[in-house]
Design a protein around this motif. Structure first.
Motif, mmCIF file in Angstrom:
data_model
loop_
_atom_site.group_PDB
_atom_site.id
_atom_site.type_symbol
_atom_site.label_atom_id
_atom_site.label_comp_id
_atom_site.label_asym_id
_atom_site.label_seq_id
_atom_site.Cartn_x
_atom_site.Cartn_y
_atom_site.Cartn_z
ATOM 1 N N GLU A 121 2.413 -46.807 -23.648
ATOM 2 C CA GLU A 121 1.048 -47.433 -23.793
ATOM 3 C C GLU A 121 0.648 -47.192 -25.208
ATOM 4 O O GLU A 121 -0.426 -48.032 -25.450
ATOM 5 C CB GLU A 121 0.250 -47.341 -22.650
ATOM 6 N N GLY A 122 1.315 -46.487 -25.990
ATOM 7 C CA GLY A 122 0.634 -46.107 -27.401
ATOM 8 C C GLY A 122 -0.725 -45.804 -27.356
ATOM 9 O O GLY A 122 -1.899 -46.167 -27.967
ATOM 10 N N SER A 145 -16.091 -52.134 -19.305
ATOM 11 C CA SER A 145 -15.797 -50.944 -20.184
ATOM 12 C C SER A 145 -14.478 -50.698 -20.535
ATOM 13 O O SER A 145 -13.490 -51.283 -19.994
ATOM 14 C CB SER A 145 -16.237 -49.869 -19.713
ATOM 15 N N PHE A 146 -14.353 -50.048 -21.903
ATOM 16 C CA PHE A 146 -12.982 -49.626 -22.543
ATOM 17 C C PHE A 146 -12.264 -49.054 -21.254
ATOM 18 O O PHE A 146 -11.078 -49.077 -21.115
ATOM 19 C CB PHE A 146 -12.912 -49.005 -23.800
ATOM 20 N N TRP A 147 -12.802 -47.857 -20.473
ATOM 21 C CA TRP A 147 -12.298 -46.861 -19.842
ATOM 22 C C TRP A 147 -11.619 -47.914 -18.278
ATOM 23 O O TRP A 147 -10.600 -47.675 -17.864
ATOM 24 C CB TRP A 147 -13.226 -45.920 -19.339
ATOM 25 N N TYR A 148 -12.250 -48.891 -17.982
ATOM 26 C CA TYR A 148 -12.141 -49.541 -16.749
ATOM 27 C C TYR A 148 -10.729 -50.392 -17.162
ATOM 28 O O TYR A 148 -9.846 -50.669 -16.521
ATOM 29 C CB TYR A 148 -13.150 -50.432 -16.292
ATOM 30 N N SER A 149 -10.759 -51.194 -18.564
ATOM 31 C CA SER A 149 -9.732 -51.741 -18.828
ATOM 32 C C SER A 149 -8.436 -50.916 -19.108
ATOM 33 O O SER A 149 -7.433 -51.364 -18.677
ATOM 34 C CB SER A 149 -10.144 -52.392 -20.166
ATOM 35 N N LEU A 150 -8.648 -49.747 -19.388
ATOM 36 C CA LEU A 150 -7.534 -48.872 -19.520
ATOM 37 C C LEU A 150 -7.104 -48.255 -18.317
ATOM 38 O O LEU A 150 -5.847 -48.270 -18.071
ATOM 39 C CB LEU A 150 -7.806 -47.638 -20.505
ATOM 40 N N LEU A 151 -7.725 -48.025 -17.223
ATOM 41 C CA LEU A 151 -7.604 -47.960 -16.013
ATOM 42 C C LEU A 151 -6.685 -48.741 -15.297
ATOM 43 O O LEU A 151 -5.503 -48.890 -14.661
ATOM 44 C CB LEU A 151 -8.567 -47.670 -15.222
ATOM 45 N N ARG A 152 -7.117 -50.293 -15.504
ATOM 46 C CA ARG A 152 -6.407 -51.420 -14.972
ATOM 47 C C ARG A 152 -4.906 -51.475 -15.633
ATOM 48 O O ARG A 152 -3.966 -51.481 -15.170
ATOM 49 C CB ARG A 152 -6.864 -52.646 -15.364
ATOM 50 N N ARG A 153 -4.811 -51.238 -16.871
ATOM 51 C CA ARG A 153 -3.586 -51.119 -17.739
ATOM 52 C C ARG A 153 -2.709 -50.104 -17.297
ATOM 53 O O ARG A 153 -1.576 -50.098 -17.269
ATOM 54 C CB ARG A 153 -3.838 -51.076 -19.211
ATOM 55 N N HIS A 165 5.575 -39.033 -16.103
ATOM 56 C CA HIS A 165 4.916 -37.832 -16.943
ATOM 57 C C HIS A 165 3.795 -38.499 -17.786
ATOM 58 O O HIS A 165 3.887 -39.369 -18.350
ATOM 59 C CB HIS A 165 5.921 -37.144 -17.610
ATOM 60 N N ALA A 166 2.914 -37.452 -18.286
ATOM 61 C CA ALA A 166 1.820 -38.103 -19.140
ATOM 62 C C ALA A 166 2.421 -38.536 -20.431
ATOM 63 O O ALA A 166 1.940 -39.485 -21.021
ATOM 64 C CB ALA A 166 0.904 -36.905 -19.433
ATOM 65 N N GLU A 167 3.607 -37.809 -20.836
ATOM 66 C CA GLU A 167 3.964 -38.113 -22.104
ATOM 67 C C GLU A 167 4.652 -39.319 -22.191
ATOM 68 O O GLU A 167 4.700 -40.141 -23.161
ATOM 69 C CB GLU A 167 5.191 -36.895 -22.738
ATOM 70 N N GLU A 168 5.282 -39.906 -21.102
ATOM 71 C CA GLU A 168 5.844 -41.192 -20.898
ATOM 72 C C GLU A 168 4.688 -42.425 -21.064
ATOM 73 O O GLU A 168 4.749 -43.306 -21.686
ATOM 74 C CB GLU A 168 6.626 -41.311 -19.529
ATOM 75 N N ALA A 214 -2.576 -48.046 -14.406
ATOM 76 C CA ALA A 214 -2.480 -48.192 -12.937
ATOM 77 C C ALA A 214 -1.203 -48.036 -12.349
ATOM 78 O O ALA A 214 -0.886 -47.310 -11.583
ATOM 79 C CB ALA A 214 -3.606 -49.119 -12.171
ATOM 80 N N PRO A 215 -0.303 -48.745 -12.845
ATOM 81 C CA PRO A 215 1.020 -48.909 -12.373
ATOM 82 C C PRO A 215 1.696 -47.605 -12.751
ATOM 83 O O PRO A 215 2.750 -47.113 -11.898
ATOM 84 C CB PRO A 215 1.949 -50.034 -13.117
ATOM 85 N N TYR A 216 1.286 -46.669 -13.511
ATOM 86 C CA TYR A 216 1.950 -45.419 -13.922
ATOM 87 C C TYR A 216 1.431 -44.281 -13.053
ATOM 88 O O TYR A 216 1.836 -42.974 -13.277
ATOM 89 C CB TYR A 216 1.682 -45.377 -15.386
#
Length: 85
Positions: free
Chosen positions: A61-62, A35-43, A53-56, A45-47
């Motif tokens: 990550e755009g 899923s897109f959401w799992y891919s985003l979670l992996r991307r 902060h959310a804004e950072e 995760a280091p943050y």
């Protein structure tokens, strides 16, 4: 799968970092999908360890606020937003 553990005073304190790394890797492996959401979670995760902060995250990550909000919602069992005053 918690990165923070309650102290005797009730405050949340960082749990053992090495143990957290193992738990995080196990969780990511256990929940892996295409899923897109799992891919985003992996991307992202280091943050997601309370040092960004959310804004950072959004800027680096755009992504949009909506994407970050939805990710937190989808993985609300393991992502806990913190607000600094």
């Amino acid at each position: 799968h918690h990165l923070y553990a309650p102290s005797p005073s009730g405050r949340l304190l960082p749990a053992d970092a090495e143990d957290n790394d193992r738990k995080e890797a196990a969780y990511l492996e256990q929940t892996a999908d295409t899923s897109f959401w799992y891919s985003l979670l992996r991307r992202l995760a280091p943050y997601l360890h309370g040092r960004h902060h959310a804004e950072e995250i959004i800027w680096r990550e755009g992504i949009t606020h909506e994407h970050l909000d939805k990710l937190v919602s989808v993985y609300s069992d393991v992502i806990f937003p913190f607000y600094h005053c």
